[in-house]
Design an enzyme around this catalytic site. Structure first.
Site, PDB file in Angstrom:
ATOM      1  N   LYS A 214       0.856  -1.187   0.000  1.00 53.53           N
ATOM      2  CA  LYS A 214       0.000   0.000   0.000  1.00 53.53           C
ATOM      3  C   LYS A 214       0.889   1.232   0.000  1.00 53.53           C
ATOM      4  CE  LYS A 214      -4.078   0.227   0.679  1.00 53.53           C
ATOM      5  NZ  LYS A 214      -5.195   0.204  -0.284  1.00 53.53           N
TER       6      LYS A 214
ATOM      7  N   THR B 124      -3.682  -5.153   0.845  1.00 56.21           N
ATOM      8  CA  THR B 124      -2.995  -3.877   1.057  1.00 56.21           C
ATOM      9  C   THR B 124      -3.777  -3.010   2.037  1.00 56.21           C
ATOM     10  OG1 THR B 124      -4.059  -2.782  -0.832  1.00 56.21           O
ATOM     11  CG2 THR B 124      -2.007  -3.984  -1.257  1.00 56.21           C
ATOM     12  N   ASP B 125      -5.093  -3.169   2.102  1.00 58.69           N
ATOM     13  CA  ASP B 125      -5.884  -2.416   3.077  1.00 58.69           C
ATOM     14  C   ASP B 125      -5.501  -2.806   4.506  1.00 58.69           C
ATOM     15  OD1 ASP B 125      -8.234  -0.514   3.411  1.00 58.69           O
ATOM     16  OD2 ASP B 125      -8.916  -2.217   4.610  1.00 58.69           O
TER      17      ASP B 125
ATOM     18  N   PHE C  58      32.987  26.619 -12.846  1.00 58.81           N
ATOM     19  CA  PHE C  58      32.852  25.507 -13.789  1.00 58.81           C
ATOM     20  C   PHE C  58      33.657  25.863 -15.031  1.00 58.81           C
ATOM     21  CE2 PHE C  58      30.410  22.670 -16.772  1.00 58.81           C
ATOM     22  CZ  PHE C  58      30.848  21.491 -16.195  1.00 58.81           C
TER      23      PHE C  58
ATOM     24  N   ARG D 263      29.979  31.765 -10.107  1.00 59.80           N
ATOM     25  CA  ARG D 263      28.596  31.528 -10.510  1.00 59.80           C
ATOM     26  C   ARG D 263      27.727  31.248  -9.288  1.00 59.80           C
ATOM     27  NH1 ARG D 263      27.931  25.248 -12.693  1.00 59.80           N
ATOM     28  NH2 ARG D 263      28.999  24.258 -10.930  1.00 59.80           N
TER      29      ARG D 263
ATOM     30  N   GLN E 104      29.891  18.017  -8.783  1.00 60.15           N
ATOM     31  CA  GLN E 104      30.381  16.673  -8.472  1.00 60.15           C
ATOM     32  C   GLN E 104      31.354  16.700  -7.282  1.00 60.15           C
ATOM     33  OE1 GLN E 104      30.091  17.992 -11.504  1.00 60.15           O
ATOM     34  NE2 GLN E 104      29.697  16.460 -13.096  1.00 60.15           N
TER      35      GLN E 104
ATOM     36  N   ASN F  98      21.096  20.345 -10.810  1.00 63.10           N
ATOM     37  CA  ASN F  98      21.753  21.643 -10.876  1.00 63.10           C
ATOM     38  C   ASN F  98      20.718  22.689 -11.276  1.00 63.10           C
ATOM     39  OD1 ASN F  98      23.555  23.771 -11.130  1.00 63.10           O
ATOM     40  ND2 ASN F  98      25.122  22.519 -12.115  1.00 63.10           N
TER      41      ASN F  98
ATOM     42  N   HIS G 281      20.008  25.831 -12.455  1.00 60.76           N
ATOM     43  CA  HIS G 281      20.821  26.829 -13.146  1.00 60.76           C
ATOM     44  C   HIS G 281      20.291  28.249 -12.936  1.00 60.76           C
ATOM     45  CE1 HIS G 281      22.958  23.598 -15.126  1.00 60.76           C
ATOM     46  NE2 HIS G 281      21.828  23.097 -15.578  1.00 60.76           N
TER      47      HIS G 281
END
Length: 304
Positions: free
Chosen positions: A12, A57-58, A158, A175, A225, A251, A253
């Protein structure tokens, strides 16, 4: 042609439950989203439709709700272990169980400078997660967080990347770096089996989060990274209870917006926040002697 049912599980997904502790005038709240998944030989349910070995599942949902009172929710890790152990030890066809939990965090309302006893405001920082697996190979607890949105306005570069005929991205040594962290860490188990006792689930969670935020903020990052590596290894350095950590970071941006065309000076102050497409950076870092994970990372709904 013959076919093989190579793998299966059922459960569930996403039972939303709120547990209020009303034992004193000062109430406490735990707000959970719980997924259960049972593993075992349920092949006949698929091949012939027989439900003889299937716990509905109940029923799983009802058990999850009841256990928030029967066993309590001191931490989501403890609660998930109790629930998984129940299914494996007390439901005969079940040989393994995975419990995935999201916890939505609240903070007390402050009224006239005093925390209120029974009113809260939803905290918007992150979702705490836990995924507990219990099976014949042992007990496994994976804790973590997701949707922790974090940004720094400088201290990120970068440059020096591979270039080909399709490359248009300019190099940068200053940046904005932003991401929505999704991090999961696996705890050690005792004797290759049950989870070690006495783990400070809440304390380690708070510490791991603080460590990752510090590394993100203070490292002069040459790449997202590199930042993930430093975040993950710093958590492992601080907590021998953790044997493996997985980090995922989109990322988010932020591109300089051209306001010079309007005669306005732009000095890295106005950006276009571009939500897609985005770079998706992922890493798994484990101790050299980390015990086998077996099915600990095999997900169900994949929410934790």
């Amino acid at each position: 042609m013959a076919y093989l049912l190579s793998d299966h599980q059922y459960g569930k997904a996403e039972s939303r439950m709120v547990r209020i502790y009303r034992d004193t005038a000062r109430h406490e709240i735990r707000d959970l989203n719980v997924t259960t998944a049972l593993r075992g030989d349920f092949a006949e349910a698929y091949l012939s439709g027989s439900q003889a070995a299937v716990l509905p599942t109940d029923t799983q949902k009802n058990t999850a709700f009841s256990y928030t009172k029967e066993k309590g929710v001191a931490t989501i890790e403890q609660y998930g272990l109790e629930l998984a152990r129940h299914f494996v030890s007390e439901i005969e066809p079940v040989s393994g169980a995975r419990i995935e939990i999201e916890e939505f965090l609240w903070e007390r309302a402050v009224i006239d400078g005093v925390e209120h006893d029974h009113t809260w405001l939803r905290k918007g920082q992150e979702v705490r997660t836990a995924a507990i697996t219990v099976d014949a190979t042992g007990e496994y607890v994976i804790a973590g967080l997701k949707d922790l949105i974090i940004l720094k306005s400088t201290g990120s570069e970068f440059a020096g990347f591979l270039v080909d005929g399709y490359t248009t991205l300019p190099e940068t040594h200053d940046r904005v770096m932003a991401t929505a962290l999704d991090v999961k860490w696996r705890y050690a188990a005792a004797d290759g089996g049950d989870v070690v006792g006495g783990v400070d689930w809440d304390g380690i969670y708070a510490s791991a989060k603080a460590i990752m935020v510090k590394e993100f903020a203070t490292l002069q990052s040459l790449a997202l990274q590199q930042t993930l590596w430093h975040m993950g290894t710093a958590v492992l350095d601080a907590h021998p209870e953790i044997v493996e950590i997985k980090l995922k970071a989109p990322n988010k941006h932020h591109f300089d917006y051209d306001i010079a065309r309007f005669g306005v000076e732009q000095k890295g102050e106005v950006f276009h926040a571009d939500d897609r497409p985005y770079g998706l950076i992922e890493a798994t870092i484990a101790r050299e002697d980390a015990p086998a994970a077996h099915d600990a990372w095999k997900f169900s709904a994949g929410l934790a």
